[in-house]
Write a protein that holds these residues in place. Sequence first.
Motif, PDB file in Angstrom:
ATOM      1  N   MET A 151      -9.010  39.160 -27.541  1.00 51.10           N
ATOM      2  CA  MET A 151     -10.064  37.938 -27.266  1.00 51.10           C
ATOM      3  C   MET A 151      -8.704  36.893 -28.056  1.00 51.10           C
ATOM      4  SD  MET A 151     -13.003  36.441 -29.529  1.00 51.10           S
ATOM      5  CE  MET A 151     -14.215  37.055 -28.707  1.00 51.10           C
ATOM      6  N   LEU A 152      -8.527  36.296 -27.379  1.00 48.99           N
ATOM      7  CA  LEU A 152      -7.775  34.916 -28.526  1.00 48.99           C
ATOM      8  C   LEU A 152      -7.715  34.467 -30.156  1.00 48.99           C
ATOM      9  CD1 LEU A 152      -4.633  34.575 -28.651  1.00 48.99           C
ATOM     10  CD2 LEU A 152      -5.127  32.486 -27.085  1.00 48.99           C
ATOM     11  N   ASP A 153      -7.751  35.225 -31.164  1.00 50.78           N
ATOM     12  CA  ASP A 153      -8.001  34.161 -32.271  1.00 50.78           C
ATOM     13  C   ASP A 153      -7.562  33.006 -32.781  1.00 50.78           C
ATOM     14  OD1 ASP A 153     -10.192  36.542 -32.554  1.00 50.78           O
ATOM     15  OD2 ASP A 153      -8.880  37.796 -33.366  1.00 50.78           O
ATOM     16  N   GLN A 154      -6.105  33.247 -32.051  1.00 50.60           N
ATOM     17  CA  GLN A 154      -5.064  32.145 -32.760  1.00 50.60           C
ATOM     18  C   GLN A 154      -4.826  31.731 -31.623  1.00 50.60           C
ATOM     19  OE1 GLN A 154      -3.215  32.682 -36.612  1.00 50.60           O
ATOM     20  NE2 GLN A 154      -4.176  34.743 -36.434  1.00 50.60           N
ATOM     21  N   PRO A 155      -5.076  30.137 -30.858  1.00 48.58           N
ATOM     22  CA  PRO A 155      -5.015  30.122 -29.529  1.00 48.58           C
ATOM     23  C   PRO A 155      -3.257  29.442 -29.879  1.00 48.58           C
ATOM     24  CG  PRO A 155      -7.296  29.150 -30.334  1.00 48.58           C
ATOM     25  CD  PRO A 155      -6.327  29.863 -31.266  1.00 48.58           C
ATOM     26  N   SER A 156      -2.924  28.790 -31.069  1.00 44.60           N
ATOM     27  CA  SER A 156      -1.585  28.256 -31.849  1.00 44.60           C
ATOM     28  C   SER A 156      -1.000  28.908 -32.711  1.00 44.60           C
ATOM     29  CB  SER A 156      -1.855  27.107 -31.740  1.00 44.60           C
ATOM     30  OG  SER A 156      -2.326  26.257 -32.637  1.00 44.60           O
ATOM     31  N   VAL A 157      -0.513  28.685 -33.373  1.00 42.95           N
ATOM     32  CA  VAL A 157       0.682  29.619 -33.853  1.00 42.95           C
ATOM     33  C   VAL A 157       2.033  27.673 -34.660  1.00 42.95           C
ATOM     34  CG1 VAL A 157      -0.042  31.680 -34.638  1.00 42.95           C
ATOM     35  CG2 VAL A 157       1.874  30.754 -33.555  1.00 42.95           C
ATOM     36  N   PRO A 158       1.709  27.793 -36.041  1.00 43.75           N
ATOM     37  CA  PRO A 158       2.941  27.310 -36.868  1.00 43.75           C
ATOM     38  C   PRO A 158       4.195  27.573 -37.105  1.00 43.75           C
ATOM     39  CG  PRO A 158       1.341  27.924 -38.077  1.00 43.75           C
ATOM     40  CD  PRO A 158       0.499  28.251 -37.363  1.00 43.75           C
ATOM     41  N   VAL A 159       5.860  27.073 -36.427  1.00 47.44           N
ATOM     42  CA  VAL A 159       6.464  27.817 -36.555  1.00 47.44           C
ATOM     43  C   VAL A 159       7.525  27.083 -36.500  1.00 47.44           C
ATOM     44  CG1 VAL A 159       5.873  29.123 -34.525  1.00 47.44           C
ATOM     45  CG2 VAL A 159       6.982  27.113 -33.840  1.00 47.44           C
TER      46      VAL A 159
END
Length: 212
Positions: free
Chosen positions: A119-127
């Motif tokens: 399961m994808l828990d974090q569909p986006s992350v800050p970079v």
Amino acid sequence: MADKIQISAETRTEFGKGSARRARREDKIPAVIYGHGDDPRHVLLPGHETALAVRNPNALITLDIEGDEQMVVPKDIQRDPIKPWIVHLDLLAVRKGEKIVVDVPVEVIGEPADGYEYMLDQPSVPVEADALSLPDSVSIDITGRNENALPDALILPEGTELALGDLESPVVSIYEPQEQPLEDEDAEAAEGGSPEAEGEQSGDSEGDSDAE
């Protein structure tokens, strides 16, 4: 990497709801540019062209504001809750060589180990990356995994750094699916009926015997 788009803009001199409605009728989007400690700069952008540009939320846009060029990236896109138009844009002014923080989507590569699901828990992350080379996405490879994939498993483009504070929460959860036990009633039904039903059947038989 982020798109590089050129859009002509004009300085916004009128404000208020009436001005915003007139702008929409003319297919223009009110926007504000901020950053670098400068005073906010209010502009009007062409509606259709701008809507196409910000389909990539991290698009690098060069605005030609009446002969003055300014590079910006979208920071907040306010959309009408009912009608298909953009109500207002917040734009961050950027410069060549400057690094900024943006959210980018996570793409999952591969499949976990046999018998496991994910399961994808974090569909986006800050970079954090160069404003002129913002990534469209980052990826994470779960091929053959049987345990959670944490942020340190993210594959980042060169020159891009993770700007996530929590490094312990999974980006992708890997787990073994559990069989759901049958409910008691279903189990009894599978065995041939519940005690109540058997009692009723027994009672019916006795009643038939008495009748005879």
